[in-house]
Enzyme design. Structure first.
Site, PDB file in Angstrom:
ATOM      1  N   LYS A  48      44.680  33.662  47.883  1.00 13.01           N
ATOM      2  CA  LYS A  48      43.528  34.514  48.137  1.00 13.01           C
ATOM      3  C   LYS A  48      42.892  35.620  47.546  1.00 13.01           C
ATOM      4  CE  LYS A  48      43.978  35.220  52.591  1.00 13.01           C
ATOM      5  NZ  LYS A  48      43.562  36.359  52.909  1.00 13.01           N
ATOM      6  N   SER A  49      43.690  36.150  47.298  1.00  8.91           N
ATOM      7  CA  SER A  49      42.184  37.233  47.058  1.00  8.91           C
ATOM      8  C   SER A  49      41.324  37.133  45.821  1.00  8.91           C
ATOM      9  CB  SER A  49      43.346  38.678  46.724  1.00  8.91           C
ATOM     10  OG  SER A  49      43.674  39.326  47.720  1.00  8.91           O
TER      11      SER A  49
ATOM     12  N   ARG B 233      37.758  36.399  44.935  1.00  9.60           N
ATOM     13  CA  ARG B 233      36.857  37.332  43.954  1.00  9.60           C
ATOM     14  C   ARG B 233      35.767  36.261  43.083  1.00  9.60           C
ATOM     15  NH1 ARG B 233      40.374  40.032  46.910  1.00  9.60           N
ATOM     16  NH2 ARG B 233      40.135  41.902  46.660  1.00  9.60           N
TER      17      ARG B 233
ATOM     18  N   GLY C 226      38.519  39.057  56.438  1.00  6.84           N
ATOM     19  CA  GLY C 226      38.242  40.002  56.437  1.00  6.84           C
ATOM     20  C   GLY C 226      38.123  40.415  55.034  1.00  6.84           C
TER      21      GLY C 226
ATOM     22  N   SER D  30      43.945  50.688  50.676  1.00 14.31           N
ATOM     23  CA  SER D  30      43.221  49.418  51.445  1.00 14.31           C
ATOM     24  C   SER D  30      41.731  48.969  49.733  1.00 14.31           C
ATOM     25  CB  SER D  30      41.938  49.174  52.233  1.00 14.31           C
ATOM     26  OG  SER D  30      41.152  48.691  52.301  1.00 14.31           O
TER      27      SER D  30
ATOM     28  N   GLN E 269      40.603  45.468  49.760  1.00 14.80           N
ATOM     29  CA  GLN E 269      39.102  46.126  50.189  1.00 14.80           C
ATOM     30  C   GLN E 269      38.285  46.776  50.690  1.00 14.80           C
ATOM     31  OE1 GLN E 269      40.230  43.531  54.195  1.00 14.80           O
ATOM     32  NE2 GLN E 269      41.510  42.164  53.536  1.00 14.80           N
TER      33      GLN E 269
ATOM     34  N   ASP F 203      50.691  42.377  52.658  1.00 12.00           N
ATOM     35  CA  ASP F 203      50.647  40.854  53.843  1.00 12.00           C
ATOM     36  C   ASP F 203      51.820  40.334  53.889  1.00 12.00           C
ATOM     37  OD1 ASP F 203      48.188  41.047  53.721  1.00 12.00           O
ATOM     38  OD2 ASP F 203      47.827  39.677  52.161  1.00 12.00           O
TER      39      ASP F 203
ATOM     40  N   ARG G 183      49.626  33.998  59.034  1.00 13.44           N
ATOM     41  CA  ARG G 183      51.222  34.800  58.148  1.00 13.44           C
ATOM     42  C   ARG G 183      52.238  34.774  59.436  1.00 13.44           C
ATOM     43  NH1 ARG G 183      49.507  34.627  53.664  1.00 13.44           N
ATOM     44  NH2 ARG G 183      47.618  36.035  52.831  1.00 13.44           N
TER      45      ARG G 183
HETATM   46  C1  S3P Z   1      42.903  42.192  50.461  1.00 13.07           C
HETATM   47  C2  S3P Z   1      43.683  43.255  50.445  1.00 13.07           C
HETATM   48  C3  S3P Z   1      44.622  43.415  52.126  1.00 13.07           C
HETATM   49  C4  S3P Z   1      44.921  42.137  52.612  1.00 13.07           C
HETATM   50  C5  S3P Z   1      44.389  41.393  52.375  1.00 13.07           C
HETATM   51  C6  S3P Z   1      43.623  40.879  51.153  1.00 13.07           C
HETATM   52  C7  S3P Z   1      42.066  41.620  48.949  1.00 13.07           C
HETATM   53  O1  S3P Z   1      43.394  44.170  53.239  1.00 13.07           O
HETATM   54  O2  S3P Z   1      46.224  42.655  53.511  1.00 13.07           O
HETATM   55  O3  S3P Z   1      45.078  40.557  53.267  1.00 13.07           O
HETATM   56  O4  S3P Z   1      41.900  40.634  48.493  1.00 13.07           O
HETATM   57  O5  S3P Z   1      41.238  42.579  48.855  1.00 13.07           O
HETATM   58  P1  S3P Z   1      43.635  45.377  52.885  1.00 13.07           P
HETATM   59  O6  S3P Z   1      42.373  46.051  51.942  1.00 13.07           O
HETATM   60  O7  S3P Z   1      42.649  45.649  54.557  1.00 13.07           O
HETATM   61  O8  S3P Z   1      44.674  45.863  52.818  1.00 13.07           O
END
Ligand code: S3P
Length: 746
Positions: free
Chosen positions: A326-327, A331, A399, A472, A474, A620, A696
């Protein structure tokens, strides 16, 4: 409730399909005592009488409306005024009037002109239902069941009159909505009036062409589908076009403009522009029921309340591949869109979250082909090529989309608003708004730093050195992406290593990013160059099966092509520390990301104190790890994981509550949990779990069922589609016994 409605006297003016279907629906449900009818055609009145739709008719309209409690005017729009003039002096002081016309502004003016500007007992309505059949004989008592009826009350509309008309529609099964008169006419101009105009126009053009015989001989598929509505009533549509002139012209001008651009693209052989229009339109059409419901393309249907009934399972076996990361998928769309040239992505996760990112970039003018079996082609527009989106960007449950986009949007010349679903709307955005403000961006949040986010365009950003207050990825990524547009150097220092996909992928696109210890730095002024991206399988999705195979005796599975980026392998380290049997095989590197096949065999797990340095590396995966801990021998303690409380749900609470329901001794703490494992002889009890709409949580309890002694019912699982489309099917292949209940087949 509907059976209580009883209207003593109803008058229906105009005995066509719409009015007669309403009357018939009310009649068969026993809501009417006496119905009188009027129509210009005597035949229609006689037929309606013999069919039992009306009890009496008269050629004198005054006789029909006298003493009526409800008067339904169901005539073409241009005829409404003369009907009002004819009935004005004969209606009772308490009579309620309503209509069914497709244009509300024109009817509102007629009512004001004939009955007076403050006449309060006329309720403007418009049922969105119909049929190509017309007349008394076509009347159908089910026509309005689950169809929308739009009521457009005005400030002076009488409350009791409104209530009567509402209950008369509800009684026939309609779904009621309220809109303002003007908004109704604007929306209908686009969704109904323009398409009818175009259908009539196309048929007319082709019929007049000297080759019309050929055209109509071969007019199957496209022509027939596109022009079906040109067989509707010309009088009715003439009236609608005239009555909604201003709104219709506005939407027609917009369409003409876009049609000219499309013509130019065809003429110039501009394939990219053509693909842009076609892919955007296809995405919109595929999800059009959601758009009609005024929701974004990707929002899971709220009505689709899906539950899993997870029955005790058997040992897991086989070799399979879970969906893409997913991440990395997020991107790939972001950087591919901002690159120069065409980026080809394979293995893209076709889940709701990454599709939200994809749609956001389509909304900002990027031409994106696919996804089709994980393949996506992105026609990059360069760092400064995004266009202002027509509406707020809707990011569903995601998010990652919102936080990373916040950074990118801060560098654009246009304003952007970003919103999300109920869960995302509760998540903290101050953590990205704060560093962006330090860079000179203007980012407004709702109360408490929650979405929606409004990012002002045209700010001159300045590079900053930012010490992340929490681990984080993100937030780190948000600041770095804003740094692409900020003067000078931008750097981020993290308290603990977090996933570094942004840094790796930026380098893959040829952008210089320096990592020194826990500090990442980049400078603006560079460019991204299109590339190829092979997205590995998501270790976060693989984690459910790692836990499932570990806890279920006799299991032996291999998960292919899993991303094993060192910033993501906490789950492997933790399960191994608990005694798990995990082999990492065939390690290789694909497009800058390490990948391997992972073999998991069942093992007797033991409780541990999870090392805090592993927490960001498994952030996660804790819902699944909690399930492993419950099956282990002895106590497992998690600390330093307060971030879990602000994920898609409060994951500490959601997991502890669920485990306790299943008979496990587990307690939450501020920053983690303490779980007493039941060991090799124990099992989960049955019970009902609230997944809190968190994908999840739902998948973790599905895995728990492997060691269940009775079925586990898991509620609200629709969001599994955000990260793991096909979870239930793949689980069945592996050996789980999940039954899905609910859903609407969307
Ligand atoms: C992610 C970062 C994590 C993770 C999320 C995906 C990302 O969040 O929990 O599912 O793709 O950068 P945080 O940055 O809030 O820890």
């Amino acid at each position: 409730m509907s059976s209580k409605l009883l209207i003593p006297r109803v008058a229906v003016i105009g005995l066509g399909l719409i009015g007669c279907s309403w009357i018939k629906g009310l009649r068969v449900r026993g809501c009417l005592e006496e119905v009188r009818g009027y129509d210009r055609n005597l035949d229609s009145m006689q037929l309606a009488l013999s069919e039992g739709l009306i009890d009496a008719y008269s050629e004198n309209i005054a006789d029909v409306v006298r003493d009526a409690d409800l008067i339904i005017i169901s005539v073409p729009i241009m005829a409404v005024k003369s009907v009002l003039e004819a009935v004005r002096d004969h209606i009772s002081e308490t009579a309620v009037l309503t209509d069914v016309g497709s244009v509300k502004g024109a009817v509102a003016s007629d009512v004001a002109a004939v009955l007076g500007a403050n006449f309060s007992r006329f309720v403007l309505g418009h049922p969105i239902a119909g049929s190509e059949k017309s007349g008394v004989m076509a009347a159908n008592e089910h026509l309005y069941v689950h169809h929308k009826v739009i009521i457009t009350p005005q400030d002076h509309t009488d409350k009791d009159a409104l209530a009567l008309v509402r209950s008369a529609w509800q009684a026939v099964g309609a779904d009621l909505e309220h809109m303002s008169v003007d908004h109704h006419d604007e929306v209908l101009a686009a969704t109904s009036h323009l398409p009818h105009l175009l259908a009539y126009s196309l048929v007319d053009t082709l019929a007049n062409s000297h080759e019309n015989k050929e055209i109509f001989n071969y007019a199957a598929g496209g022509f027939r589908d596109f022009t079906r509505i040109a067989a509707s009533s010309p009088v009715m549509w003439r009236d609608i076009f005239a009555a909604n002139k201003d709104h219709l012209l506005k939407t027609l001008d917009l369409f003409s403009h876009d049609l000219s651009s499309l013509r130019a693209a065809v003429e110039q052989g501009d394939a990219t522009t053509l693909m842009g229009v076609l892919t955007r339109a296809k995405a919109a059409r595929d999800h059009f029921s959601k758009i009609l419901a005024r929701r974004a393309y990707v929002e899971p249907m709220k009505t689709a309340s899906i539950s899993y009934i997870a029955n005790p399972g058997k040992a897991l076996s086989g070799s399979f591949r879970v969906p893409g990361d997913k991440s990395i998928s997020h991107r790939s769309i972001m950087l591919g869109s901002l690159a120069n040239g065409t980026t080809e992505v394979t293995g893209f996760l076709e889940g709701e979250d990454s599709l939200a990112t994809l749609q956001a970039f389509r909304d900002m003018g990027v031409v994106i082909e696919g996804p089709h079996r994980g393949r996506v082609t992105i026609h990059g527009v360069g760092l400064h090529g995004l266009q202002s989106p027509p509406n707020a960007l809707y990011l569903g449950n995601s998010g990652t989309s919102m936080r990373l986009l916040a950074g990118l949007m801060a560098g654009q010349s246009f304003d952007v608003e970003m919103s999300g679903d109920e869960s995302l709307s509760k998540r903290p955005m101050g953590r990205v708004a704060d560093p962006l403000a330090l860079m000179g961006a203007i980012v407004d949040t709702a109360e408490g730093g929650r979405p929606p986010l409004k990012v002002k365009g045209g700010s001159d950003l300045k590079g900053i050195h930012y010490d992340l207050p929490m681990a984080s990825a993100q937030v780190k990524s948000c600041v770095l992406l804003a740094g692409l547009y900020a003067e000078g150097e931008t750097s981020v220092t993290e308290p603990a290593p977090t996933r570094d996909h942004t840094e790796r992928m930026l380098r893959g696109f040829g952008y210089d990013v320096i990592t020194e210890g826990n500090k990442v730095t980049l400078r603006s002024g560079g460019e991204l160059t299109a590339t190829e991206i092979d997205v590995p399988s998501d270790i976060s999705s693989a984690a459910f099966f790692m836990v499932g195979a570990s806890i279920m005796p006799g299991s032996d599975i291999t998960l292919d092509h899993v991303g094993i980026n060192p910033t993501r392998v906490g789950v492997i380290n933790i399960l191994r520390a608990m005694g798990g049997s995990i082999d990492v095989l065939n390690e290789r590197e694909v497009g800058g990301e390490p990948v391997a096949d992972i073999r998991i065999r069942s093992a007797q797990l033991k409780g541990i104190h999870i090392p805090e340095d592993q927490v960001p590396l498994a952030i996660d995966e804790f819902p699944a790890i909690f399930v492993a801990a419950a099956c282990a021998e002895g106590e497992t303690v998690l600390t330093g994981a307060e971030e879990l409380r602000v994920k898609e749900s409060d994951r500490i609470q959601a997991m502890v509550d669920g485990l306790v329901t299943l008979g496990v001794n587990a307690v939450g703490t501020e920053d983690g949990a303490v779980i007493q494992g039941f060991g090799p002889e124990g099992s989960f009890g049955g019970g009902e779990i609230d997944s809190q709409h968190d994908h999840r949580i739902a998948m973790s309890f599905a895995m728990a069922s492997l060691r269940g002694s009775a079925p586990i019912v898991i509620r609200d699982c629709a969001n599994v589609a955000t990260s793991f489309p096909g979870f239930v099917e793949l689980s069945a292949t592996a050996g789980l016994e999940l039954v899905v209940e609910g859903g609407d087949g969307e």
